[in-house]
Design an enzyme around this catalytic site. Structure first.
Site, short mmCIF file in Angstrom:
data_model
loop_
_atom_site.label_atom_id
_atom_site.label_comp_id
_atom_site.label_asym_id
_atom_site.label_seq_id
_atom_site.Cartn_x
_atom_site.Cartn_y
_atom_site.Cartn_z
N HIS A 153 -10.87 -4.28 9.11
CA HIS A 153 -11.40 -4.16 7.75
C HIS A 153 -12.71 -3.38 7.73
O HIS A 153 -13.52 -3.58 6.84
CB HIS A 153 -11.67 -5.55 7.15
N GLU A 213 0.81 -1.22 0.00
CA GLU A 213 0.00 0.00 0.00
C GLU A 213 0.84 1.27 0.00
O GLU A 213 0.44 2.28 -0.59
CB GLU A 213 -0.94 0.01 1.21
#
Lengths: 331, 320
Positions: free
Chosen positions: A131, A62
């Protein structure tokens, strides 16, 4: 204007597809966005249309996804980078906060960073604490970034097209539980919603409710229910948090004299506090007939058990009750 | 691309002297509290930075670091605007908003110095992606230090650049210390270049105080990278003569160690190389050195008479 009913997810796809057809400097990259079509299927079909040069799978990295977008943007591309879950933007923070957001100012206005970082936020999928977060307030705290949270398919399309055309880094927070929600979407490929322009989703006179993203449909449901009971609720969706349509919010509060704020993110340090403070500092303060009420997520990590998970964000019932209480001066 | 001839070496010598005198002037300013903030000086690292840049094409790109003054002078810069930036003036490269750690000149491919260690790795990937995608034929040289090679961004960027075959030279200026911590205490390898193996890319270690070796190696790997073969990692061993930043007592190293590296002065090395190989007369080089010193004085004069940015500019250029 021609409209077509489609899902929020397909509206995001359509916005990217239209912009990539118009401008070959627009490219998409991220984890599994290629043949797989993205973890939530948002980019399905784009790899087939645009090929591996323009729809690129990255390693699970990321930090470099975000930094590569910034570096590509400052040298002439208009990249769209996808971070699979908003929780993982924490790994991309240096690139967003210290690099992309700063370059223009730090270099005396000589650089521009036209990138979009798309990422889905929110709970409700049983994916638990790592998440499911709604971290939009983090990005709102960084001058140089723009922050968008669309709550309907049409807004998703029009705002994403604006974000892609914008010459600044834009954090585009999609709502994963809205991905399958349907709505009428304008098919005009010049349908672009300016960043910083809110929308009054329901006109009303008794109370202003400001909400965005996943909570917007709940607020609208509560407003529609209460209309039958004679309570007139004005629902304002700012749509972009930075820049914020302050004028629309202030005008609405001046009209109704009462303000309720609803979002999914944790209350402490959240963006609702910012809106509340902005209203308190504005001319609208003198028009307030009741304290401002915030309905936000509980200050807890998102739990796994479905009943616990549902309990941490405002429900339609809670929103309805809060509206009734405020309108009847019980709060 | 510049050839290894007299003209190139003279220009290299000039830029290295500019870098040295620039740093000495900045150090002097700091000692007298005449510059705001902090600075990270690159005295001793001039060959490593300047020769690497000069082996690139003029329109190639670089990402620079917090210890970036020699790097950006190597890429080609207006010394007046650079000195003005350090003094926070409106005529500076960043209109006084960036300072020492953020000198950028996109018009010459300098994508900016970076205050974050390892901050440039992923930006270099993105800049290289643009070159690859638009087929410009340009490459990117990413400066970083030995310390930055321990950042996560190093791994993510080299891996991505490798699998995407991006046209980047990852150029590690290994000056043996990450601030105060010696390399031996921060990594269990002698040469950063061996990390290239993990990414399936070539890695080279060179003497960063030898401008000729730096120039030749970068020229060689630039050709490889430009042909679409993917990135290369080059480690340039060098040494900073001064402390990490303005407030560094340097208790972590001995005076003898510093002196031993001063004997390997990269500017003297190039001087002797040119004289020995009949590429320049001593008098010519001595004269050039004087000119360089004067150029820095002129830059100071320019900066001194420049205005501060107006207060109204403080809210400008947050957004495009």
């Amino acid at each position: 204007m021609e409209y077509k009913e489609m899902t929020y997810k397909d509206a995001v796809n359509l916005a990217m597809t239209e912009e990539m057809r118009k401008d070959e400097n627009v490219i998409l990259f991220g984890e599994d966005v290629g043949l797989y079509g993205g973890a939530f299927g948002v980019s399905v079909g784009m790899f087939e249309e645009f090929g591996p040069e323009r729809v690129k799978d990255t390693p699970i990295s990321e930090a470099v996804i975000a930094g590569c977008a910034a570096g590509a943007a400052v040298t002439g591309l208009r990249p769209i980078a996808e971070i699979m879950f908003m929780d993982f933007t924490t790994i991309a923070m240096d690139a967003l906060v210290n690099q992309a957001a700063k370059m223009r100012y730090m270099f005396g206005g000589k650089a521009q960073v036209p990138m979009v970082l798309r990422t889905p936020g929110g709970s409700g999928t049983g994916a638990a604490a790592q998440h499911s977060q709604s971290l939009e307030a983090w990005f709102c705290h960084v001058p140089g970034l723009k922050v968008v949270v669309p709550g309907t398919p049409a807004d998703a399309k029009g705002l994403l097209k604006a974000a892609i055309r914008d010459n600044n880094p834009v954090v585009f927070v999609e709502q994963k539980t809205l991905y399958k929600e349907k709505g009428e979407v304008p098919m005009d490929d010049e349908f672009v919603i300016p960043l910083g322009k809110g929308e009054i989703k329901r006109e009303g006179s008794d109370v202003t409710v400001i909400s965005y993203g996943r909570m917007l449909p709940r607020v609208l449901e509560a407003a529609d229910d209460l209309k039958k009971e004679g309570i007139s609720v004005e629902v304002v969706d700012p749509r972009t948090l930075v820049p914020l349509d302050k004028e629309m919010i202030i005008d609405s509060v001046k009209k109704t004299g009462k303000l309720i704020l609803v979002n999914e993110a944790c209350k402490t340090g959240g963006f609702l506090g910012e809106i509340s403070a902005m209203v308190s500092e504005s001319e609208a303060f003198d028009y307030l007939d009741a304290p401002i009420v915030r309905l936000a997520g509980l200050d807890v990590p998102v739990p796994y058990n479905p009943e616990l998970e549902a309990a941490i964000v405002p429900s339609v019932d809670q929103i309805r009750q809060a509206i009734v209480d405020v309108v009847t001066n019980k709060r | 691309m510049a050839e290894m001839n007299k003209e190139t070496l003279i220009e290299m010598y000039k830029r290295m002297n500019h870098a040295r005198f620039f740093e000495e002037k900045v150090s002097w300013f700091f000692a007298r509290g005449m510059i705001h903030g902090t600075t990270h000086l690159s005295v001793g690292q001039e060959a490593s930075a300047v020769a690497a840049c000069m082996a690139l094409n003029d329109d190639d790109l670089i990402t620079s670091t917090h210890r970036g003054h020699s790097q950006v002078i190597g890429k080609g810069i207006d010394l007046n605007k650079m000195m003005a930036e350090l003094l926070g003036k409106i005529t500076g490269y960043c209109k006084g908003k960036g300072g020492s750690m953020h000198i950028a000149d996109l018009s010459v491919g300098n994508l900016g110095a970076n205050g974050v260690v390892g901050g440039g790795h992923s930006l270099a990937c993105g800049a290289a992606l643009t070159q690859q995608y638009q087929d410009t034929g340009k490459i990117v040289l990413c400066f970083f230090g030995d310390g930055a090679s321990n950042e996560g961004s190093f791994h993510e960027a080299l891996n991505l650049a490798s699998v995407w075959k991006l046209p980047v030279i990852f150029y590690c200026e290994n000056n043996l210390y990450g601030m105060s911590v010696p390399q031996s205490a921060s990594m269990n390898i002698k040469d950063v270049a061996v990390r290239a193996d993990s990414y399936g890319i070539p890695g080279h270690t060179i003497d960063g105080n030898n401008a000729i070796e730096v120039f030749n190696k970068i020229k060689e790997v630039a050709a490889y990278v430009r042909e679409g073969n993917g990135p290369v990692l080059v480690e340039s061993k060098t040494y900073r003569w001064l402390g990490h930043s303005k407030s560094d007592a340097q208790a972590y190293r001995t005076k003898e160690e510093v002196e031993s590296w001063k004997e390997k002065d990269p500017i003297n090395y190039l001087y002797n190389y040119m004289v020995t190989n009949d590429m320049a007369e001593k008098e010519e080089l001595d004269e050039l050195k004087k000119t360089c010193k004067q150029d820095i004085e002129d830059a100071v004069a320019f900066a001194n008479v420049s205005d501060n940015p107006p207060l109204s500019s403080v809210t400008e250029d947050v957004y495009a």
